[in-house]
Design a protein around this motif. Structure first.
Motif, mmCIF file in Angstrom:
data_model
loop_
_atom_site.group_PDB
_atom_site.id
_atom_site.type_symbol
_atom_site.label_atom_id
_atom_site.label_comp_id
_atom_site.label_asym_id
_atom_site.label_seq_id
_atom_site.Cartn_x
_atom_site.Cartn_y
_atom_site.Cartn_z
ATOM 1 N N ALA A 83 0.848 -1.200 0.000
ATOM 2 C CA ALA A 83 0.000 0.000 0.000
ATOM 3 C C ALA A 83 0.881 1.246 0.000
ATOM 4 O O ALA A 83 1.919 1.297 0.641
ATOM 5 N N SER A 84 0.454 2.252 -0.747
ATOM 6 C CA SER A 84 1.178 3.531 -0.856
ATOM 7 C C SER A 84 2.574 3.375 -1.422
ATOM 8 O O SER A 84 3.494 4.093 -1.059
ATOM 9 N N CYS A 85 2.770 2.404 -2.320
ATOM 10 C CA CYS A 85 4.072 2.197 -2.962
ATOM 11 C C CYS A 85 3.984 2.597 -4.428
ATOM 12 O O CYS A 85 3.340 1.904 -5.221
ATOM 13 N N GLU A 86 4.620 3.695 -4.778
ATOM 14 C CA GLU A 86 4.599 4.137 -6.170
ATOM 15 C C GLU A 86 5.331 3.158 -7.075
ATOM 16 O O GLU A 86 5.137 3.133 -8.278
ATOM 17 N N THR A 87 6.192 2.323 -6.469
ATOM 18 C CA THR A 87 6.986 1.373 -7.261
ATOM 19 C C THR A 87 6.262 0.049 -7.466
ATOM 20 O O THR A 87 6.840 -0.890 -7.972
ATOM 21 N N SER A 88 5.010 -0.030 -7.031
ATOM 22 C CA SER A 88 4.263 -1.285 -7.150
ATOM 23 C C SER A 88 3.003 -1.105 -7.985
ATOM 24 O O SER A 88 1.903 -1.353 -7.518
ATOM 25 N N PRO A 89 3.139 -0.646 -9.230
ATOM 26 C CA PRO A 89 1.944 -0.382 -10.042
ATOM 27 C C PRO A 89 1.173 -1.630 -10.415
ATOM 28 O O PRO A 89 -0.012 -1.570 -10.689
ATOM 29 N N GLY A 90 1.830 -2.783 -10.439
ATOM 30 C CA GLY A 90 1.140 -3.992 -10.871
ATOM 31 C C GLY A 90 0.491 -4.758 -9.741
ATOM 32 O O GLY A 90 -0.188 -5.760 -9.974
ATOM 33 N N ILE A 91 0.688 -4.316 -8.502
ATOM 34 C CA ILE A 91 0.145 -5.037 -7.353
ATOM 35 C C ILE A 91 -1.246 -4.523 -7.037
ATOM 36 O O ILE A 91 -1.472 -3.326 -6.890
ATOM 37 N N CYS A 149 -8.675 1.611 -10.896
ATOM 38 C CA CYS A 149 -9.032 2.576 -11.947
ATOM 39 C C CYS A 149 -10.027 1.929 -12.908
ATOM 40 O O CYS A 149 -10.177 0.706 -12.954
ATOM 41 N N GLU A 150 -10.699 2.744 -13.703
ATOM 42 C CA GLU A 150 -11.668 2.224 -14.667
ATOM 43 C C GLU A 150 -11.002 1.351 -15.718
ATOM 44 O O GLU A 150 -11.623 0.451 -16.276
ATOM 45 N N ASN A 151 -9.726 1.604 -16.011
ATOM 46 C CA ASN A 151 -9.008 0.787 -17.000
ATOM 47 C C ASN A 151 -8.351 -0.434 -16.363
ATOM 48 O O ASN A 151 -7.482 -1.063 -16.961
ATOM 49 N N ASN A 152 -8.775 -0.732 -15.108
ATOM 50 C CA ASN A 152 -8.319 -1.895 -14.344
ATOM 51 C C ASN A 152 -6.903 -1.780 -13.802
ATOM 52 O O ASN A 152 -6.371 -2.749 -13.251
ATOM 53 N N ASP A 153 -6.264 -0.616 -13.967
ATOM 54 C CA ASP A 153 -4.981 -0.399 -13.304
ATOM 55 C C ASP A 153 -5.217 -0.260 -11.804
ATOM 56 O O ASP A 153 -6.310 0.102 -11.365
ATOM 57 N N CYS A 154 -4.182 -0.518 -11.020
ATOM 58 C CA CYS A 154 -4.275 -0.367 -9.574
ATOM 59 C C CYS A 154 -3.339 0.747 -9.109
ATOM 60 O O CYS A 154 -2.194 0.823 -9.556
ATOM 61 N N VAL A 155 -3.833 1.593 -8.226
ATOM 62 C CA VAL A 155 -3.028 2.661 -7.640
ATOM 63 C C VAL A 155 -2.819 2.327 -6.168
ATOM 64 O O VAL A 155 -3.779 2.219 -5.406
ATOM 65 N N ASN A 156 -1.567 2.137 -5.784
ATOM 66 C CA ASN A 156 -1.261 1.831 -4.397
ATOM 67 C C ASN A 156 -1.008 3.121 -3.631
ATOM 68 O O ASN A 156 0.118 3.523 -3.376
ATOM 69 N N LYS A 157 -2.101 3.753 -3.295
ATOM 70 C CA LYS A 157 -2.066 5.011 -2.555
ATOM 71 C C LYS A 157 -3.310 5.062 -1.687
ATOM 72 O O LYS A 157 -4.413 4.817 -2.158
ATOM 73 N N VAL A 158 -3.137 5.350 -0.423
ATOM 74 C CA VAL A 158 -4.278 5.372 0.483
ATOM 75 C C VAL A 158 -5.219 6.525 0.118
ATOM 76 O O VAL A 158 -4.796 7.666 -0.021
#
Length: 844
Positions: A549-557, A565-574
């Protein structure tokens, strides 16, 4: 709903960094030589580039100004103030800016100002114009002077100061005293204050937005240009208001709707006829509710009002009433108070107190008694004032000065006499205070209650319960911890349930000391310890995904903490949604964020329970048949409301018939339905298919309206959190409704509000004896005293997110054991766990 308690940072700088790196050095000596040559060549290239840039930015086009200079702009400095003239008789015609008397004296004084500025080479060089804008009794002349500094001279800007201008003008006064020229107009006093150039108005200009008003005892009206539709862009308007010499001026704004950014659009009011900051009464913007209008007064018979707007957002503006009031009304205050109890307030309260007022109250109660003073409202905020010093406006009691905005203030005397002083200086006023005093027996200050050191009386049940009920911690000191309590390192007692709940309840961290993992370990959300290396390694090591959680370096997790996101991407940010930052590549985290805003600006009232008009614009009252208010709901869109299933799934099938329900949005008073309240019938009721009447699991219902709502200042949707949104334990939130004020009591007439806290899930599960599911959350105070109650069912539990400046709905009032009982917090349906179902059924 029981008594509410109130608990209440800058710009983040980002610095770019360039790192220079070289390849790993080879062992070959030839390559070492190559590297040396390469470095030398690099230095030569960098030197060439630097020389080119210096030529480009400094020497090229030197005659017409450098490239850097072209990006800057000239500066306009304006100073305003007043001059008190000597031996000049006052003529009423001086109030008319078109009269020959005004023109003659104004032109003469303008020339004197220019002559004085010539004595200072710097002022003389850049002075462009000086304007006399008004005269008042005395004779006092109000002026402003403008200085234009071109781009190439901007480095001298710091030399332009109020002190320099005043020294120049005061030296002119001294020179006058040395001459015996009777023809020269002399002045004995002068002020100067740096002023926003947008407020420099010339009343003799043909196209100026300038008005002169005469206040009498009869109320009169004026409004901003374009009202009620919209004020024009780039408005620069000014109103001079005068009254007879023995009067003061009171101005009330029944309607006030200015853009909610005071750097762009604002109304500024002065206790002067010059926009002199040292004489400013207040500066306001935003939208004010009719229940809390802006109301200001002058200290004398003059007032200046300015409206400044930019070229972007246009709002309706304002409508104002003005009248003359006796000057004695704003200057008389204080006195002797000899009753056993009573109330006293700042002058003109609840209006803004006037400038330059001093009051003194002497409270005297019978011998042997002491005086207790409790301030129910205390607001004396002023720009740039250190509330630890209170050197401008203040209340002084027993040698201590108080200012700012205080949520609680209760003072106890050391004798039967207490003196209270109030002081306001020449600039910036506020709502002031309302205080209640009473006599009490020091031997028994709080009969059958606990006496706080501050003088507040609280229930004995609240003593040594782990909560700071007194506000000064006096109820939590010298406590002997019970068997079900944890003894903190600082001597406080806290419930054992709070130990290792990841919240620093003790204040010294002692309740969490033995719970943490080792220094080189990471603690997952479920308490499992992992090696520190697992954090942000692009792998989900913790079962709940908290390590990513809150890891900018973990876009695929993607985990429970990730925003989808609507395009199914995940944002690891609280709490990524609606925080004014585009985190998703498709910007879907910032879509649908027209919610959770309160158009009206609210004042915090100390100890207040009644909600103000428009304070909770998403709150809805649900009426069943002709029985009046039955449940609450919240607005999530123009057509959809959110409520609780148990309001509709009952032993009576009539409750599930949509036509038997009426909805009222924008309501504050159950017995008063004005034009701002919107009445809608229900089209259908959708209860969650998994709702369990025994356990209250999935206690959520969606209500479709027969007609869409029209969003107004008092009717707005609440933001729904994403399924990944986190409301941490200890988060202060608010629950609202018209429910019973106490267990078994009658429902409230006015909308009620209460501040509660999110309770840790583990603690919640223990105190409810394992009755909560993952679709539920607890909020309230384990000590009791604050809770939702009968009639609040279906209403919202909302929390404010500072990052995006919006309110989110965390819960729906569901169930509880009684109302506000000790260790029996309210239980709410957890919106995050039901978010996908809401979206599936409504599209919201």
């Amino acid at each position: 709903m029981n008594s509410a308690r109130y608990e209440y940072d800058g710009l983040n700088g980002r610095h770019g960094q360039i790192d220079f790196s070289s390849r790993k050095e080879r062992t070959s000596s030839k390559k070492k030589v190559g590297i040396v040559i390469g470095v030398l060549m690099g230095i030569l290239i960098l030197a060439a580039i630097a020389a080119f840039l210096i030529w480009l930015f400094v020497f090229k086009d030197a005659d017409s100004g450098s490239t850097v200079s072209k990006q800057l702009s000239a500066s306009t400095q304006v100073f305003s103030g007043h001059m008190k003239l000597v031996d000049v008789p006052y003529n009423k015609k001086l109030e008319d800016t078109k009269s020959k008397e005004f023109r003659a004296l104004a032109d003469n004084l303008g020339a004197i100002l220019e002559e004085n500025y010539k004595k200072d080479p710097l002022l003389a060089k850049y002075h462009t114009t000086s304007v006399i804008s008004a005269f008042s009794e005395g004779v006092i002349a109000y002026y402003w002077s403008q200085f234009n500094i071109p781009v190439e001279d901007l480095e001298i800007m710091p030399e332009f100061s109020e002190e320099r201008l005043l020294e120049t003008l005061e030296s002119g006064i001294e020179d006058q005293r040395k001459t015996a020229d009777l023809k020269t107009i002399r002045f004995s006093e002068v002020t100067a204050s740096i002023t926003d150039p947008r407020m420099a108005r010339n009343p003799r200009g043909a196209k100026e937005c300038f008005f002169r008003l005469e206040a009498t005892e009869t109320s009169q009206t004026f409004s901003s240009p374009g009202y009620p539709k919209a004020y024009p862009s780039r408005s620069r308007c000014q109103w001079q208001i005068r009254a007879s010499e023995d009067k003061a001026i009171l101005v009330t704004f029944p309607v006030f709707n200015i853009e909610d950014d005071c750097s762009d659009d604002f109304v500024s009011i002065y206790d002067s006829l010059s926009p002199d900051d040292s004489q400013a009464i207040t500066e306001k913007c935003g939208l004010r509710p009719p229940s809390n209008p802006l109301e200001v007064s002058s200290s004398g018979n003059i007032m200046l009002i300015n409206l400044i707007t930019d070229g972007f957002v246009q709002k309706p503006g304002f409508m104002a009433n003005y009248r003359a009031i006796p000057k004695s009304k704003v200057q008389s205050c204080g006195g002797d108070l000899t009753e056993r109890e009573g109330v006293f307030t700042s002058p003109l309260h609840p209006s803004f107190y006037p400038p330059t007022v001093d009051c003194k109250w002497t409270i005297k109660v019978p011998a042997g008694k002491l005086v207790r003073v409790k301030f129910n409202i205390f607001r004396m905020k002023e720009p740039g004032v250190d509330i630890r010093v209170c050197h401008k406006d203040y209340v002084e009691v027993m040698g201590t000065k108080y200012c700012g905005e205080l949520s609680t203030l209760s003072i106890t005397s050391d004798s039967n006499v207490l003196k209270v002083k109030f002081h306001s200086d020449e600039s910036y006023t506020d709502k002031g205070f309302s205080a209640k005093y009473s006599a009490y027996d020091p031997a028994d200050p709080c009969p059958n209650m606990f006496a706080c050191a501050s003088g507040i009386c609280i229930s004995k049940d609240l003593q040594c319960d782990g909560w700071n009920d007194c506000g000064d911690m006096s109820d939590e000191r010298k406590c002997k911890c019970e068997t079900d309590q944890f003894s903190c390192g600082n001597g406080l007692c806290k419930p054992k349930l709070w130990v290792c709940d990841r919240v620093n309840d003790c204040g010294d961290g002692s309740d969490e000391k033995q719970c943490n993992c080792e220094n080189n370990e990471w603690r997952c959300g479920d308490g499992v310890c992992m090696p520190q290396e697992v954090v942000c390694d692009s792998k989900q090591d913790c079962e709940d995904g908290s390590d990513e959680a809150s890891c900018e370096t973990s876009p695929g997790i993607c985990s429970d903490f990730s925003f989808k996101c609507e395009n199914n991407d995940c944002v690891n940010k609280v709490n990524a949604e609606c925080d004014r930052v585009n985190d998703c590549s498709d910007n879907s985290d910032e879509k649908g964020c027209a919610c959770g805003r309160r158009p009206y600006k609210m004042n915090r009232i100390v100890g207040g329970q009644n909600a103000d008009l428009g304070e909770w614009p998403w709150q809805v009252s649900l009426h069943f048949l002709t029985n009046g208010h039955a449940c609450g709901a919240s607005i999530i869109s123009e057509r959809w409301l959110l409520s609780a299933s148990h309001c509709f799934i009952t032993s009576s099938p009539l409750n599930y018939v949509a036509s038997n329900w009426q909805t009222y949005s924008g309501m504050q008073d159950q017995y008063k339905e004005d034009d701002s309240v919107q009445h809608r019938k229900l089209k259908r009721i959708i209860s969650h298919p998994d709702y369990n009447q025994m356990t209250f699991d999935y206690d959520i219902a969606l209500l479709e309206l027969s007609q869409p709502l029209e969003f107004t200042n008092t009717i707005q949707p609440i933001c729904l959190p994403s399924s990944s949104h986190v409301f941490p334990a200890g988060t202060p939130c608010w629950v609202t409704g018209w429910g019973a004020l106490r267990e078994g009591g009658q429902k409230a007439q006015l909308l009620q509000k209460a501040s509660v806290k999110i309770i840790n899930d583990t603690v919640c599960n223990v105190v409810t004896e394992g009755q909560v599911t993952s679709r539920m959350l607890c909020s309230g105070f384990l000590a009791g005293g604050v809770d939702a109650c009968q009639g609040d069912s279906g209403g919202p539990l909302v929390c404010f997110e500072e990052s995006g400046g919006r309110w989110f709905q965390a819960g729906i009032v569901s169930w509880g054991e009684g109302c506000a009982r000790r260790n029996k917090p309210g239980v709410y349906s957890r919106v995050t766990k039901l978010r996908e179902w809401i979206k599936k059924e409504t599209g919201v």
